[in-house]
Design a protein around this motif. Structure first.
Motif, PDB file in Angstrom:
ATOM      1  N   GLY A 227       0.825  -1.215   0.000  1.00  0.00           N
ATOM      2  CA  GLY A 227       0.000   0.000   0.000  1.00  0.00           C
ATOM      3  C   GLY A 227       0.850   1.252   0.000  1.00  0.00           C
ATOM      4  N   PHE A 228       1.922   1.246   0.784  1.00  0.00           N
ATOM      5  CA  PHE A 228       2.819   2.395   0.856  1.00  0.00           C
ATOM      6  C   PHE A 228       3.529   2.610  -0.474  1.00  0.00           C
ATOM      7  N   LEU A 229       3.908   1.518  -1.135  1.00  0.00           N
ATOM      8  CA  LEU A 229       4.583   1.607  -2.432  1.00  0.00           C
ATOM      9  C   LEU A 229       3.665   2.181  -3.490  1.00  0.00           C
ATOM     10  N   ILE A 230       2.417   1.753  -3.512  1.00  0.00           N
ATOM     11  CA  ILE A 230       1.445   2.293  -4.467  1.00  0.00           C
ATOM     12  C   ILE A 230       1.250   3.785  -4.239  1.00  0.00           C
ATOM     13  N   LEU A 231       1.169   4.202  -2.988  1.00  0.00           N
ATOM     14  CA  LEU A 231       1.018   5.620  -2.667  1.00  0.00           C
ATOM     15  C   LEU A 231       2.173   6.428  -3.231  1.00  0.00           C
ATOM     16  N   HIS A 232       3.401   5.978  -2.994  1.00  0.00           N
ATOM     17  CA  HIS A 232       4.562   6.753  -3.430  1.00  0.00           C
ATOM     18  C   HIS A 232       4.751   6.721  -4.940  1.00  0.00           C
ATOM     19  N   MET A 233       4.368   5.642  -5.593  1.00  0.00           N
ATOM     20  CA  MET A 233       4.463   5.635  -7.044  1.00  0.00           C
ATOM     21  C   MET A 233       3.462   6.605  -7.664  1.00  0.00           C
ATOM     22  N   SER A 234       2.315   6.783  -7.019  1.00  0.00           N
ATOM     23  CA  SER A 234       1.356   7.781  -7.501  1.00  0.00           C
ATOM     24  C   SER A 234       1.914   9.186  -7.318  1.00  0.00           C
ATOM     25  N   LEU A 235       2.680   9.396  -6.233  1.00  0.00           N
ATOM     26  CA  LEU A 235       3.319  10.693  -6.010  1.00  0.00           C
ATOM     27  C   LEU A 235       4.403  10.944  -7.057  1.00  0.00           C
ATOM     28  N   VAL A 236       5.177   9.912  -7.382  1.00  0.00           N
ATOM     29  CA  VAL A 236       6.214  10.039  -8.413  1.00  0.00           C
ATOM     30  C   VAL A 236       5.580  10.369  -9.763  1.00  0.00           C
ATOM     31  N   ALA A 237       4.460   9.718 -10.076  1.00  0.00           N
ATOM     32  CA  ALA A 237       3.785   9.946 -11.353  1.00  0.00           C
ATOM     33  C   ALA A 237       3.314  11.386 -11.492  1.00  0.00           C
ATOM     34  N   ALA A 238       3.006  12.037 -10.373  1.00  0.00           N
ATOM     35  CA  ALA A 238       2.550  13.422 -10.392  1.00  0.00           C
ATOM     36  C   ALA A 238       3.664  14.405 -10.065  1.00  0.00           C
ATOM     37  N   ASN A 239       4.892  13.887  -9.840  1.00  0.00           N
ATOM     38  CA  ASN A 239       6.045  14.716  -9.479  1.00  0.00           C
ATOM     39  C   ASN A 239       5.751  15.575  -8.250  1.00  0.00           C
ATOM     40  N   THR A 240       5.324  14.914  -7.191  1.00  0.00           N
ATOM     41  CA  THR A 240       5.055  15.620  -5.946  1.00  0.00           C
ATOM     42  C   THR A 240       5.566  14.796  -4.780  1.00  0.00           C
ATOM     43  N   THR A 241       5.558  15.366  -3.601  1.00  0.00           N
ATOM     44  CA  THR A 241       5.966  14.663  -2.392  1.00  0.00           C
ATOM     45  C   THR A 241       4.760  14.524  -1.473  1.00  0.00           C
ATOM     46  N   THR A 242       4.943  13.795  -0.392  1.00  0.00           N
ATOM     47  CA  THR A 242       3.856  13.632   0.570  1.00  0.00           C
ATOM     48  C   THR A 242       3.421  14.978   1.126  1.00  0.00           C
ATOM     49  N   ILE A 243       4.394  15.825   1.478  1.00  0.00           N
ATOM     50  CA  ILE A 243       4.083  17.152   2.013  1.00  0.00           C
ATOM     51  C   ILE A 243       3.386  18.005   0.971  1.00  0.00           C
ATOM     52  N   GLU A 244       3.907  17.999  -0.253  1.00  0.00           N
ATOM     53  CA  GLU A 244       3.326  18.816  -1.316  1.00  0.00           C
ATOM     54  C   GLU A 244       1.930  18.332  -1.693  1.00  0.00           C
ATOM     55  N   ALA A 245       1.700  17.025  -1.653  1.00  0.00           N
ATOM     56  CA  ALA A 245       0.382  16.491  -1.981  1.00  0.00           C
ATOM     57  C   ALA A 245      -0.653  17.013  -1.002  1.00  0.00           C
ATOM     58  N   TYR A 246      -0.260  17.169   0.241  1.00  0.00           N
ATOM     59  CA  TYR A 246      -1.177  17.725   1.238  1.00  0.00           C
ATOM     60  C   TYR A 246      -1.372  19.220   1.026  1.00  0.00           C
ATOM     61  N   GLU A 247      -0.286  19.930   0.691  1.00  0.00           N
ATOM     62  CA  GLU A 247      -0.373  21.385   0.533  1.00  0.00           C
ATOM     63  C   GLU A 247      -1.162  21.788  -0.704  1.00  0.00           C
ATOM     64  N   LYS A 248      -1.057  21.005  -1.790  1.00  0.00           N
ATOM     65  CA  LYS A 248      -1.692  21.392  -3.047  1.00  0.00           C
ATOM     66  C   LYS A 248      -3.027  20.695  -3.272  1.00  0.00           C
ATOM     67  N   LYS A 249      -3.671  20.217  -2.210  1.00  0.00           N
ATOM     68  CA  LYS A 249      -4.908  19.468  -2.375  1.00  0.00           C
ATOM     69  C   LYS A 249      -6.032  20.309  -2.979  1.00  0.00           C
ATOM     70  N   THR A 250      -5.910  21.649  -2.880  1.00  0.00           N
ATOM     71  CA  THR A 250      -6.930  22.514  -3.478  1.00  0.00           C
ATOM     72  C   THR A 250      -6.449  23.136  -4.786  1.00  0.00           C
ATOM     73  N   THR A 251      -5.247  22.750  -5.234  1.00  0.00           N
ATOM     74  CA  THR A 251      -4.683  23.310  -6.458  1.00  0.00           C
ATOM     75  C   THR A 251      -5.051  22.442  -7.658  1.00  0.00           C
ATOM     76  N   THR A 252      -5.554  23.079  -8.710  1.00  0.00           N
ATOM     77  CA  THR A 252      -5.985  22.313  -9.887  1.00  0.00           C
ATOM     78  C   THR A 252      -4.818  21.924 -10.780  1.00  0.00           C
ATOM     79  N   LYS A 253      -3.795  22.783 -10.847  1.00  0.00           N
ATOM     80  CA  LYS A 253      -2.642  22.508 -11.684  1.00  0.00           C
ATOM     81  C   LYS A 253      -1.382  22.563 -10.846  1.00  0.00           C
ATOM     82  N   TRP A 254      -0.526  21.565 -11.025  1.00  0.00           N
ATOM     83  CA  TRP A 254       0.716  21.494 -10.259  1.00  0.00           C
ATOM     84  C   TRP A 254       1.874  21.921 -11.148  1.00  0.00           C
TER      85      TRP A 254
END
Length: 307
Positions: A227-254
């Motif tokens: 489960g943790f690996l799937i989470l991080h691969m989704s972050l890699v696919a979007a070029n973001t980090t765990t912290i950034e994914a939380y910060e940009k949750k209301t952002t439409t474009k990264w």
């Protein structure tokens, strides 16, 4: 109010100190799990099966070769994360925007509203705790007590932050841990089933208990790490980090989303031979600036913006 704030700061400090101490113990836990697993798979199960001959010996040989190969890669990746600095802000680092504006427009510190973390806002980012400017995608780690380049999170399992310079190693650690624990779970499944049979079992109670414990531990790690690996691969696919994914949750474009292929290369490099080992090709380090943790390409429509 002042006393309450001071007490809270002290409690947070003790919590961060405790996390640092816990990390050292977690390394011993990892090595302990590896040791118990090795004993169950090699010493008591498939090692003796090599002497039996026939098909059983061939199966045992295949299991042992796969087990040791994955174990080497797992430990290599793990200690690469532990001993690789995730990336620190160089002394006297200054944002490049200062060079663009010239000496007539000197750098100014952010206002008292707090630290800037949204890249869509061109204000210069500054860490008041470290008392220096912060590069893009850099965050302060309260556990390490310093700013970390492209910080993803602080991991007690590796007694280190996961950031720009060791994120690939962390992902490979997850990958090889999942493969290794899955192989061990399948290899020990017949012995686990035999544990509940009514027939005579030649193994000693201690050996059975160790095998049972190894099976349960590896099954639990396999499921959780997957489960943790799937989470991080989704972050890699979007070029973001765990912290950034939380910060940009209301952002439409990264801003840093360059497409899945380029996003993947921002972490793993371009040489396919190096994708599965915890190392980088020297040419990639020169060709891909973000691997050094300070400069990051952005989507074409945001090229004119400052970060």
């Amino acid at each position: 109010m002042h006393r309450s704030g001071a007490a809270m700061a002290w409690n947070v400090f003790k919590f961060c100190t405790a996390l640092r101490g816990l990390g050292s113990i977690m390394i011993l836990v990892v090595l302990g799990v590896v040791g118990v697993t090795y004993y169950s798979v090699v010493v008591t199960s498939y090692g003796p099966a090599l002497l039996g001959g026939g098909v059983g010996a061939l199966i045992a040989l295949a299991v042992l070769v796969l087990f040791h190969g994955l174990l080497v890669m797992l430990l290599w990746s793990y200690f690469s994360v532990v001993f690789t600095d995730p990336g620190s802000v160089p002394p006297n680092w200054r944002p490049s925007i200062d060079e663009e504006r010239g000496e007539s427009d000197p750098l100014t510190l952010p206002d008292s509203s707090g630290l800037q973390s949204d890249p869509s806002n061109p204000r210069i980012r500054y860490c008041r705790k470290c008392d220096h400017f912060k590069p893009p995608r850099c965050h302060h780690c309260s556990v390490c007590g310093r700013c970390v380049l492209k910080m993803d999170h602080h991991c007690v399992w590796v007694v280190n932050c996961v950031g720009a310079l060791n994120y690939k190693y962390f992902l490979l650690f997850l990958f090889y841990t999942f493969l290794e624990t899955s192989v061990v779970t399948l290899a020990l499944l017949p012995h686990f089933i035999a544990f509940f049979t009514d027939g005579d079992i030649p193994d000693t109670p201690g050996t059975l208990a160790t095998t049972f414990l190894s099976f349960v531990l590896n099954l639990a790690f396999s499921l959780s790490v997957f489960g943790f690996l799937i989470l991080h691969m989704s972050l890699v696919a979007a070029n973001t980090t765990t912290i950034e994914a939380y910060e940009k949750k209301t952002t439409t474009k990264w801003h840093f989303d360059l497409g899945r292929k380029r996003n993947f290369e921002q972490v793993f490099g371009t040489d396919k031979l190096y994708w599965f080992i915890p190392a980088y090709l020297e040419e990639d380090k020169k060709r891909i600036p973000c691997l050094n943790g300070l400069d990051y390409p952005v989507r074409p429509e945001f090229d004119s913006e400052a970060f």
